[in-house]
Enzyme design. Structure first.
Site, PDB file in Angstrom:
ATOM      1  N   ASP A 100      75.476   5.887  88.012  1.00  0.00           N
ATOM      2  CA  ASP A 100      74.616   6.512  89.001  1.00  0.00           C
ATOM      3  C   ASP A 100      75.415   6.574  90.300  1.00  0.00           C
ATOM      4  O   ASP A 100      76.017   5.582  90.704  1.00  0.00           O
ATOM      5  CB  ASP A 100      73.367   5.630  89.199  1.00  0.00           C
ATOM      6  N   ASP A 202      72.312  11.103  92.311  1.00  0.00           N
ATOM      7  CA  ASP A 202      70.967  10.884  92.840  1.00  0.00           C
ATOM      8  C   ASP A 202      70.588  11.987  93.831  1.00  0.00           C
ATOM      9  O   ASP A 202      71.415  12.403  94.651  1.00  0.00           O
ATOM     10  CB  ASP A 202      70.979   9.513  93.546  1.00  0.00           C
ATOM     11  N   GLU A 265      70.347  14.944  89.639  1.00  0.00           N
ATOM     12  CA  GLU A 265      68.893  14.723  89.682  1.00  0.00           C
ATOM     13  C   GLU A 265      68.310  15.752  90.636  1.00  0.00           C
ATOM     14  O   GLU A 265      68.623  15.741  91.831  1.00  0.00           O
ATOM     15  CB  GLU A 265      68.564  13.319  90.193  1.00  0.00           C
ATOM     16  N   HIS A 326      63.014   6.284  85.345  1.00  0.00           N
ATOM     17  CA  HIS A 326      62.558   5.105  86.079  1.00  0.00           C
ATOM     18  C   HIS A 326      61.669   5.444  87.276  1.00  0.00           C
ATOM     19  O   HIS A 326      61.227   4.541  87.978  1.00  0.00           O
ATOM     20  CB  HIS A 326      63.779   4.303  86.547  1.00  0.00           C
ATOM     21  N   ASP A 327      61.438   6.726  87.533  1.00  0.00           N
ATOM     22  CA  ASP A 327      60.624   7.133  88.682  1.00  0.00           C
ATOM     23  C   ASP A 327      59.251   7.658  88.301  1.00  0.00           C
ATOM     24  O   ASP A 327      58.413   7.882  89.175  1.00  0.00           O
ATOM     25  CB  ASP A 327      61.348   8.245  89.466  1.00  0.00           C
TER      26      ASP A 327
HETATM   27  C1  GLC Z   1      66.096   8.982  93.227  1.00  0.00           C
HETATM   28  C2  GLC Z   1      66.019   7.758  92.364  1.00  0.00           C
HETATM   29  C3  GLC Z   1      64.903   6.899  92.862  1.00  0.00           C
HETATM   30  C4  GLC Z   1      65.214   6.490  94.288  1.00  0.00           C
HETATM   31  C5  GLC Z   1      65.466   7.705  95.149  1.00  0.00           C
HETATM   32  C6  GLC Z   1      66.098   7.326  96.451  1.00  0.00           C
HETATM   33  O1  GLC Z   1      64.988   9.775  93.126  1.00  0.00           O
HETATM   34  O2  GLC Z   1      65.862   8.137  91.023  1.00  0.00           O
HETATM   35  O3  GLC Z   1      64.697   5.767  92.052  1.00  0.00           O
HETATM   36  O4  GLC Z   1      64.159   5.731  94.814  1.00  0.00           O
HETATM   37  O5  GLC Z   1      66.349   8.600  94.544  1.00  0.00           O
HETATM   38  O6  GLC Z   1      67.421   6.930  96.251  1.00  0.00           O
END
Ligand code: GLC
Length: 545
Positions: A100, A202, A265, A326-327
């Site tokens: 990541d 991310d 992402e 995970h979100d």
């Molecule tokens: C992304 C991650 C998430 C995090 C956010 C801020 O969306 O997947 O878990 O809280 O970025 O870094």
């Protein structure tokens, strides 16, 4: 090498949330050695690549998505040596490692930010987004933080605001600054030199913001029960045209190595999402496609979305599919355990790289977390809206021992009460379990080039069914029939060519071996993979219910 043979096109990616996978040292938190202990399991499952959520030093304000050193390992996860062992152990098994990368923001404890915050004249001041207050002392614009409240934090010492799209402990870097660009590319290079096989970037669509920092417009569809962030449409704070130049730099760096993958992402509608492939494939290899995660579980809507996505992907672009992460709530908690089995068929038989979130393969559900145990800042900052992400991040259920075999002590988040009957060890030997189903589907996909690179041909959809074909010249053709409802569904083939074949994989194993006739019925919550007979697949017929 043929494009198709690239590992990230035909292989399956598995996301590990390191805190919750396996604790090797008895502190209640998962770690790298724990992951190494479970690699045989992932190999047995048929996984090709592991994506690790962040394992770097971090004050853990956002559980590792607030990084204070991009080139080290957080001691709770282990040491650099453990990461290197993990890489070796994966490569020894012909598996890959995706890290990541969180380039949009650092931790407020990162030396870059500490330096930047120290004075208006700091050489690193412009590494972050600092702005004067408006004449009345208020924030420079109306932008909101994803985690609630304003996205601007006032710094008393230097009398300016700084921007943070997430927590105030996660200040956004200023990607208009070339030194920032260089520094982050250097971080990527550091890991590439170590041999990692790619990055999941991310919040890629957040990287660069409107130069003039214009106010975001109001969202006319906002409802009070929504997260506060949704009050505005983030048209100036995200998805800016300049982002593609930055993604292009990352891609160019990866191109200097062999077979590395860049995943982004990105939560955007399809037509915007596909721009992240970049012009002439100069962008991300896989802009994450979250449609199965965000759309209502409705056969017609999903069938349309698949078609739209297939049609929107640029030439040489490669699709991908995600069910959980995970979100977001886990797939079983969103659509129920029975439909989660159908979802597994969809994920693993569509054209494109599948990403499996740890635990989905044993049908893990979101675990209710009592309010005094909530840890996720998103849940803590916006109480009462059921927005905590903890429920989808609970410890992996390995066996029916104490704490589900995840740890020897009470884990950082509670384990699902049902772990004694839902765990890897028990499901491994049960022919009807979710794990057996996943394993069979993965095996089939890994063995059949058609499922890896064949065309996607939509055949039929209605309120209940989605039916499509996967075809590849010189290989068997497959018909996939999915019933997205608990009620039986029927369809009758019409037209000159009637497809014939045999059910080779089904959510209900008793269906396997049956042959496909002119009229077929698909039980409630049932999904079928049918291997078609060779000479009967000339043209897609018109099908009617
Ligand atoms: C992304 C991650 C998430 C995090 C956010 C801020 O969306 O997947 O878990 O809280 O970025 O870094």
């Amino acid at each position: 090498m043929y494009q198709e043979q690239l590992w990230w096109r035909h292989g399956i990616i598995y996301q590990i949330y390191p805190r919750s996978f396996k604790d090797s040292n008895g502190d209640g938190i998962g770690d790298l050695k724990g992951i190494i202990q479970q690699l045989d399991y992932l190999e047995w499952l048929g996984i090709r690549a592991v994506w690790l959520s962040p394992i770097y030093p971090s004050p853990m304000a956002d559980f590792g998505y607030d990084i204070s050193d991009y080139k080290q390992i957080h001691p709770i996860f282990g040491e650099m040596h453990d990461l290197e062992s993990l890489l070796d152990e994966l490569h020894r098994r012909n598996m890959k490692l995706i890290l990541d990368l969180v380039p949009n923001h650092t931790s407020s404890q990162h030396p870059w930010f500490i330096e930047s915050k120290s004075s208006k004249d700091s050489p690193k001041r412009s590494w972050y987004i600092w702005e004067d207050a408006k004449p009345d002392g208020s924030a420079p614009n109306n932008w909101l933080s994803v985690f609630g409240g304003s996205a601007w934090e006032w710094d008393e010492d230097t009398q300016q605001y700084y921007y943070h799209a997430f927590l105030k402990e996660q200040p956004d870097l200023n990607w208009r600054n070339e030194d920032v660009q260089k520094a982050m590319l250097e971080v990527m290079q550091f890991w590439l030199e170590k041999g990692v096989d790619g990055f999941r970037v991310d919040v890629m669509w957040h990287l660069i913001k409107d130069k003039q920092l214009r106010d975001n417009p109001l969202n006319p569809d906002f409802q009070e029960r929504d997260a506060n962030y949704n009050r505005l449409l983030p048209v100036y704070s995200t998805d800016q045209p300049e982002v593609h130049e930055l993604v292009g730099q990352m891609r160019a760096l990866l191109e200097q190595y062999q077979e590395k993958v860049l995943i982004g992402e990105i939560y955007l509608p399809i037509q915007r999402l596909v721009t992240y492939y970049g012009i002439n494939s100069s962008g991300a290899h896989l802009p994450f496609n979250f449609q199965l995660l965000t759309l209502p579980w409705d056969a017609q809507q999903i069938a349309v979305a698949i078609d739209e996505y297939e049609g929107a992907i640029p030439e040489n672009g490669w699709p991908n599919w995600v069910l959980s992460n995970h979100d977001k709530p886990r797939i079983a908690s969103r659509i129920g355990g029975q439909q989660a089995r159908v979802a597994a068929f969809l994920l693993l038989t569509l054209r494109g790289t599948p990403t499996i979130y740890y635990g989905d393969e044993i049908g893990m559900y979101d675990v209710p977390i009592p309010s005094d145990e909530v840890q996720d800042p998103q849940g803590l900052n916006m109480p009462g809206k059921n927005l905590s992400r903890d429920p989808a991040r609970t410890p992996m259920q390995w066996n029916n021992g104490e704490f589900a075999g995840f740890s020897t002590v009470k884990p950082w988040l509670r384990v699902d009460k049902r772990f004694k009957r839902e765990n890897v060890e028990i499901q491994k030997d049960n022919p009807y379990s979710m794990l057996t189903l996943y394993r069979k589907l993965i095996k089939l996909r890994n063995e059949e080039p058609t499922l890896q690179y064949g065309n996607y041909v939509p055949i039929f959809s209605d309120q209940q069914l989605i039916i499509y074909k996967r075809a590849l010249e010189g290989y068997p053709t497959f018909l996939i029939a999915l019933n997205l409802t608990p009620r039986p569904a029927y369809f009758k083939q019409q037209g000159k060519t009637v497809l014939k074949g045999e059910v080779i994989l089904a959510t209900t194993p008793e269906t396997e071996g049956l042959s496909l006739e002119e009229e077929i019925y698909v039980g409630g919550d049932e999904a079928l993979v049918i291997r078609l007979e060779k000479n009967k697949t000339v043209s897609a017929p018109v099908l009617n219910t």
